[in-house]
Motif scaffolding. Structure first.
Motif, PDB file in Angstrom:
ATOM      1  N   LEU A   1       1.289   6.986  -6.647  1.00 17.00           N
ATOM      2  CA  LEU A   1       0.215   7.939  -6.926  1.00 17.00           C
ATOM      3  C   LEU A   1       0.647   9.371  -6.631  1.00 17.00           C
ATOM      4  O   LEU A   1       0.300  10.294  -7.382  1.00 17.00           O
ATOM      5  N   LEU A   2       1.410   9.556  -5.555  1.00 16.00           N
ATOM      6  CA  LEU A   2       1.903  10.898  -5.225  1.00 16.00           C
ATOM      7  C   LEU A   2       2.879  11.393  -6.291  1.00 16.00           C
ATOM      8  O   LEU A   2       2.880  12.573  -6.634  1.00 16.00           O
TER       9      LEU A   2
ATOM     10  N   ALA B   1       0.831  -1.208   0.000  1.00  7.23           N
ATOM     11  CA  ALA B   1       0.000   0.000   0.000  1.00  7.23           C
ATOM     12  C   ALA B   1       0.860   1.250   0.000  1.00  7.23           C
ATOM     13  O   ALA B   1       0.574   2.218  -0.714  1.00  7.23           O
ATOM     14  N   ALA B   2       1.935   1.243   0.794  1.00 12.62           N
ATOM     15  CA  ALA B   2       2.836   2.401   0.837  1.00 12.62           C
ATOM     16  C   ALA B   2       3.456   2.646  -0.531  1.00 12.62           C
ATOM     17  O   ALA B   2       3.554   3.787  -0.983  1.00 12.62           O
ATOM     18  N   GLU B   3       3.854   1.580  -1.213  1.00 10.95           N
ATOM     19  CA  GLU B   3       4.448   1.714  -2.550  1.00 10.95           C
ATOM     20  C   GLU B   3       3.438   2.298  -3.538  1.00 10.95           C
ATOM     21  O   GLU B   3       3.767   3.147  -4.355  1.00 10.95           O
TER      22      GLU B   3
ATOM     23  N   GLY C   1       7.652   4.743   5.878  1.00 11.75           N
ATOM     24  CA  GLY C   1       8.675   4.837   4.844  1.00 11.75           C
ATOM     25  C   GLY C   1       8.540   6.078   3.984  1.00 11.75           C
ATOM     26  O   GLY C   1       8.719   6.011   2.771  1.00 11.75           O
ATOM     27  N   GLY C   2       8.210   7.197   4.600  1.00  7.69           N
ATOM     28  CA  GLY C   2       8.063   8.443   3.863  1.00  7.69           C
ATOM     29  C   GLY C   2       6.650   8.736   3.404  1.00  7.69           C
ATOM     30  O   GLY C   2       6.375   9.797   2.859  1.00  7.69           O
ATOM     31  N   VAL C   3       5.734   7.809   3.617  1.00  4.80           N
ATOM     32  CA  VAL C   3       4.321   8.035   3.282  1.00  4.80           C
ATOM     33  C   VAL C   3       3.613   8.460   4.560  1.00  4.80           C
ATOM     34  O   VAL C   3       3.584   7.727   5.546  1.00  4.80           O
ATOM     35  N   LYS C   4       3.053   9.651   4.535  1.00  2.72           N
ATOM     36  CA  LYS C   4       2.355  10.200   5.686  1.00  2.72           C
ATOM     37  C   LYS C   4       0.886   9.770   5.637  1.00  2.72           C
ATOM     38  O   LYS C   4       0.198   9.997   4.638  1.00  2.72           O
ATOM     39  N   VAL C   5       0.417   9.126   6.713  1.00  4.21           N
ATOM     40  CA  VAL C   5      -0.979   8.703   6.829  1.00  4.21           C
ATOM     41  C   VAL C   5      -1.597   9.466   7.991  1.00  4.21           C
ATOM     42  O   VAL C   5      -1.036   9.508   9.088  1.00  4.21           O
ATOM     43  N   VAL C   6      -2.755  10.074   7.737  1.00  6.01           N
ATOM     44  CA  VAL C   6      -3.418  10.919   8.720  1.00  6.01           C
ATOM     45  C   VAL C   6      -4.827  10.391   8.980  1.00  6.01           C
ATOM     46  O   VAL C   6      -5.545  10.033   8.045  1.00  6.01           O
TER      47      VAL C   6
ATOM     48  N   ASP D   1       4.620  16.482  -3.114  1.00  2.95           N
ATOM     49  CA  ASP D   1       5.178  15.785  -1.968  1.00  2.95           C
ATOM     50  C   ASP D   1       4.657  16.348  -0.648  1.00  2.95           C
ATOM     51  O   ASP D   1       5.115  15.974   0.421  1.00  2.95           O
ATOM     52  N   ASP D   2       3.662  17.228  -0.726  1.00  2.00           N
ATOM     53  CA  ASP D   2       3.096  17.844   0.469  1.00  2.00           C
ATOM     54  C   ASP D   2       1.776  17.211   0.891  1.00  2.00           C
ATOM     55  O   ASP D   2       1.137  17.676   1.824  1.00  2.00           O
ATOM     56  N   LEU D   3       1.374  16.144   0.230  1.00  2.00           N
ATOM     57  CA  LEU D   3       0.090  15.518   0.520  1.00  2.00           C
ATOM     58  C   LEU D   3       0.258  14.306   1.422  1.00  2.00           C
ATOM     59  O   LEU D   3       1.261  13.606   1.367  1.00  2.00           O
ATOM     60  N   ALA D   4      -0.750  14.069   2.235  1.00  3.25           N
ATOM     61  CA  ALA D   4      -0.807  12.881   3.087  1.00  3.25           C
ATOM     62  C   ALA D   4      -2.001  12.045   2.652  1.00  3.25           C
ATOM     63  O   ALA D   4      -2.958  12.558   2.064  1.00  3.25           O
ATOM     64  N   LEU D   5      -1.943  10.756   2.924  1.00  3.93           N
ATOM     65  CA  LEU D   5      -3.096   9.889   2.706  1.00  3.93           C
ATOM     66  C   LEU D   5      -3.988  10.009   3.932  1.00  3.93           C
ATOM     67  O   LEU D   5      -3.592   9.655   5.039  1.00  3.93           O
ATOM     68  N   ARG D   6      -5.160  10.574   3.736  1.00  2.32           N
ATOM     69  CA  ARG D   6      -6.104  10.711   4.852  1.00  2.32           C
ATOM     70  C   ARG D   6      -7.057   9.527   4.809  1.00  2.32           C
ATOM     71  O   ARG D   6      -7.628   9.202   3.776  1.00  2.32           O
ATOM     72  N   VAL D   7      -7.212   8.870   5.958  1.00  5.91           N
ATOM     73  CA  VAL D   7      -8.127   7.749   6.110  1.00  5.91           C
ATOM     74  C   VAL D   7      -9.205   8.197   7.078  1.00  5.91           C
ATOM     75  O   VAL D   7      -8.908   8.642   8.185  1.00  5.91           O
ATOM     76  N   ALA D   8     -10.455   8.095   6.639  1.00 11.19           N
ATOM     77  CA  ALA D   8     -11.561   8.572   7.461  1.00 11.19           C
ATOM     78  C   ALA D   8     -12.708   7.572   7.432  1.00 11.19           C
ATOM     79  O   ALA D   8     -12.803   6.735   6.534  1.00 11.19           O
ATOM     80  N   VAL D   9     -13.570   7.686   8.414  1.00 10.68           N
ATOM     81  CA  VAL D   9     -14.795   6.901   8.496  1.00 10.68           C
ATOM     82  C   VAL D   9     -15.950   7.892   8.503  1.00 10.68           C
ATOM     83  O   VAL D   9     -15.935   8.855   9.264  1.00 10.68           O
ATOM     84  N   GLN D  10     -16.929   7.650   7.638  1.00  9.84           N
ATOM     85  CA  GLN D  10     -18.091   8.527   7.531  1.00  9.84           C
ATOM     86  C   GLN D  10     -19.369   7.703   7.601  1.00  9.84           C
ATOM     87  O   GLN D  10     -19.373   6.531   7.211  1.00  9.84           O
ATOM     88  N   PRO D  11     -20.466   8.298   8.073  1.00 11.32           N
ATOM     89  CA  PRO D  11     -21.749   7.584   8.029  1.00 11.32           C
ATOM     90  C   PRO D  11     -22.141   7.318   6.583  1.00 11.32           C
ATOM     91  O   PRO D  11     -21.915   8.146   5.707  1.00 11.32           O
ATOM     92  N   GLY D  12     -22.721   6.145   6.335  1.00 13.91           N
ATOM     93  CA  GLY D  12     -23.200   5.817   4.996  1.00 13.91           C
ATOM     94  C   GLY D  12     -23.065   4.341   4.701  1.00 13.91           C
ATOM     95  O   GLY D  12     -22.650   3.556   5.544  1.00 13.91           O
ATOM     96  N   GLY D  13     -23.406   3.976   3.492  1.00 15.30           N
ATOM     97  CA  GLY D  13     -23.335   2.581   3.078  1.00 15.30           C
ATOM     98  C   GLY D  13     -24.445   1.764   3.697  1.00 15.30           C
ATOM     99  O   GLY D  13     -25.179   2.213   4.555  1.00 15.30           O
ATOM    100  N   CYS D  14     -24.566   0.520   3.256  1.00 12.43           N
ATOM    101  CA  CYS D  14     -25.651  -0.325   3.750  1.00 12.43           C
ATOM    102  C   CYS D  14     -25.421  -0.847   5.160  1.00 12.43           C
ATOM    103  O   CYS D  14     -26.364  -1.258   5.822  1.00 12.43           O
ATOM    104  N   SER D  15     -24.175  -0.824   5.648  1.00  7.21           N
ATOM    105  CA  SER D  15     -23.913  -1.303   7.007  1.00  7.21           C
ATOM    106  C   SER D  15     -23.759  -0.169   8.017  1.00  7.21           C
ATOM    107  O   SER D  15     -23.560  -0.417   9.198  1.00  7.21           O
ATOM    108  N   GLY D  16     -23.807   1.078   7.563  1.00 11.03           N
ATOM    109  CA  GLY D  16     -23.787   2.205   8.489  1.00 11.03           C
ATOM    110  C   GLY D  16     -22.572   3.112   8.406  1.00 11.03           C
ATOM    111  O   GLY D  16     -22.665   4.296   8.658  1.00 11.03           O
ATOM    112  N   LEU D  17     -21.379   2.565   8.075  1.00 12.22           N
ATOM    113  CA  LEU D  17     -20.156   3.363   8.000  1.00 12.22           C
ATOM    114  C   LEU D  17     -19.374   3.001   6.744  1.00 12.22           C
ATOM    115  O   LEU D  17     -19.360   1.839   6.335  1.00 12.22           O
TER     116      LEU D  17
END
Length: 119
Positions: free
Chosen positions: A28-29, A21-23, A71-76, A35-51
């Motif tokens: 993609l970056l 995934a990091a590779e 390894g140099g990939v920023k995850v937020v 090189d100033d972007l981070a991969l943001r991972v979020a959870v939002q309401p929605g979908g058939c199961s709720g999130l």
């Protein structure tokens, strides 16, 4: 830790990004030319199961963000999503059957048939 030639990762409070995934994120970056972007991972309401999961590039730093470097990939992860993602592993699969990011989340108690949402 290495066991029988396989790389294993210990569970931590935040998300874990696999090397595959990091590779992919690095690739993609590079395509974005930023090189100033981070991969943001979020959870939002929605979908058939709720999130639903959201993965996107973000340049913002929000109050309460948890930041991890793989390894140099920023995850937020924002503070509201963090409780839902503790110990979740993000991987990238590229096979003849499927291509894309996958999330193995020990906090999910159920998911929908299409695999896009969880509860």
């Amino acid at each position: 830790m290495t066991v029988s030639g396989e790389t294993t990762q210990t569970t931590q409070e935040g998300v874990v990004l696999s090397e595959a995934a990091a590779e992919k994120v690095r690739s993609l970056l590079e395509q974005e030319g930023r090189d100033d972007l981070a991969l943001r991972v979020a959870v939002q309401p929605g979908g058939c199961s709720g999130l639903i999961y959201q993965l996107f590039f973000d340049e913002r730093d929000l109050d309460g963000d948890q930041t991890h470097d793989f390894g140099g990939v920023k995850v937020v992860v924002d503070r509201m999503s963090s409780p839902y993602l503790g110990g979740a592993t993000i991987d990238f699969v590229d096979t003849i059957e499927k291509q894309g990011f996958t999330i193995d989340n020990p906090n999910a108690t159920g998911s929908c048939a299409c695999g896009d949402s969880f509860s």
